[in-house]
Design a protein around this motif. Sequence first.
Motif, mmCIF file in Angstrom:
data_model
loop_
_atom_site.group_PDB
_atom_site.id
_atom_site.type_symbol
_atom_site.label_atom_id
_atom_site.label_comp_id
_atom_site.label_asym_id
_atom_site.label_seq_id
_atom_site.Cartn_x
_atom_site.Cartn_y
_atom_site.Cartn_z
ATOM 1 N N ALA A 149 0.832 -1.199 0.000
ATOM 2 C CA ALA A 149 0.000 0.000 0.000
ATOM 3 C C ALA A 149 0.874 1.261 0.000
ATOM 4 C CB ALA A 149 -0.940 0.007 1.204
ATOM 5 N N GLN A 150 1.972 1.239 0.747
ATOM 6 C CA GLN A 150 2.891 2.374 0.765
ATOM 7 C C GLN A 150 3.504 2.597 -0.622
ATOM 8 O OE1 GLN A 150 5.562 1.275 4.040
ATOM 9 N NE2 GLN A 150 4.957 3.175 5.051
ATOM 10 N N GLN A 151 3.877 1.503 -1.299
ATOM 11 C CA GLN A 151 4.461 1.613 -2.630
ATOM 12 C C GLN A 151 3.455 2.199 -3.617
ATOM 13 O OE1 GLN A 151 5.705 -2.414 -3.397
ATOM 14 N NE2 GLN A 151 7.629 -2.186 -2.268
ATOM 15 N N ILE A 152 2.206 1.750 -3.543
ATOM 16 C CA ILE A 152 1.159 2.262 -4.438
ATOM 17 C C ILE A 152 0.926 3.747 -4.169
ATOM 18 C CG2 ILE A 152 -1.310 2.141 -4.972
ATOM 19 C CD1 ILE A 152 -1.021 -0.949 -4.457
ATOM 20 N N ALA A 153 0.862 4.122 -2.898
ATOM 21 C CA ALA A 153 0.652 5.532 -2.549
ATOM 22 C C ALA A 153 1.804 6.389 -3.064
ATOM 23 C CB ALA A 153 0.508 5.679 -1.038
ATOM 24 N N LYS A 154 3.029 5.911 -2.926
ATOM 25 C CA LYS A 154 4.200 6.657 -3.392
ATOM 26 C C LYS A 154 4.150 6.835 -4.905
ATOM 27 C CE LYS A 154 9.208 6.630 -3.410
ATOM 28 N NZ LYS A 154 10.427 5.872 -3.144
ATOM 29 N N GLN A 155 3.812 5.756 -5.636
ATOM 30 C CA GLN A 155 3.723 5.835 -7.086
ATOM 31 C C GLN A 155 2.628 6.799 -7.518
ATOM 32 O OE1 GLN A 155 3.161 1.752 -8.205
ATOM 33 N NE2 GLN A 155 5.339 1.301 -8.229
ATOM 34 N N THR A 156 1.505 6.786 -6.811
ATOM 35 C CA THR A 156 0.393 7.679 -7.122
ATOM 36 C C THR A 156 0.802 9.132 -6.940
ATOM 37 O OG1 THR A 156 -1.191 5.987 -6.425
ATOM 38 C CG2 THR A 156 -2.002 8.252 -6.541
ATOM 39 N N ILE A 157 1.495 9.419 -5.865
ATOM 40 C CA ILE A 157 1.950 10.787 -5.600
ATOM 41 C C ILE A 157 2.977 11.225 -6.640
ATOM 42 C CG2 ILE A 157 3.280 12.201 -3.965
ATOM 43 C CD1 ILE A 157 1.859 10.540 -1.728
ATOM 44 N N GLU A 158 3.907 10.333 -6.981
ATOM 45 C CA GLU A 158 4.948 10.661 -7.962
ATOM 46 C C GLU A 158 4.371 10.880 -9.354
ATOM 47 O OE1 GLU A 158 7.715 7.438 -7.591
ATOM 48 O OE2 GLU A 158 8.655 8.305 -5.797
#
Length: 160
Positions: A149-158
């Motif tokens: 979930a953290q990886q998905i959130a980071k990718q979404t923000i980037e």
Amino acid sequence: YACVCAMVLVQGKKTLWILANKRGPGCPNEVDKWNMPCGYMDAGSAEENCSKEVYEETGLQISPDEFSLIGLSDTGKERNVTLRYIAVLHGEKPELPSVESLKGLGGEENEVSEIKWIDINFLDKYKWAFNHDKVIEKTLMEAYQYQKAQQIAKQTIENK
């Protein structure tokens, strides 16, 4: 009654290791089954009690500051509430002392018959007390899902 359960992990180069002990003939139940260090709470914080249980049952000294609360469970018929804690150690697995050297550390007599680091890929090769194998699997799955979930959130923000 309030209890603590201490999940102690070491991240190896190729696997994750969990600290476990085999319950000896001095235990009131679940004899000859494996468990994470655990026990009824005494005076002091829950983290101090985790440190104490790990020391009494395995001989390892882990600072109370290393433990983080990861959940709690109600065992039902015994009316126990267990506070579950985790400590993740990095580097090499600490060497484990002999069972004989546990005498005088504060645990029950003949409480532990064996101590070892268990590769989490082989949890099913052991008989576990208190459903600790299921607790380990559930905790690791939740940690994996949280990381994803953290990886998905980071990718979404980037990507914004």
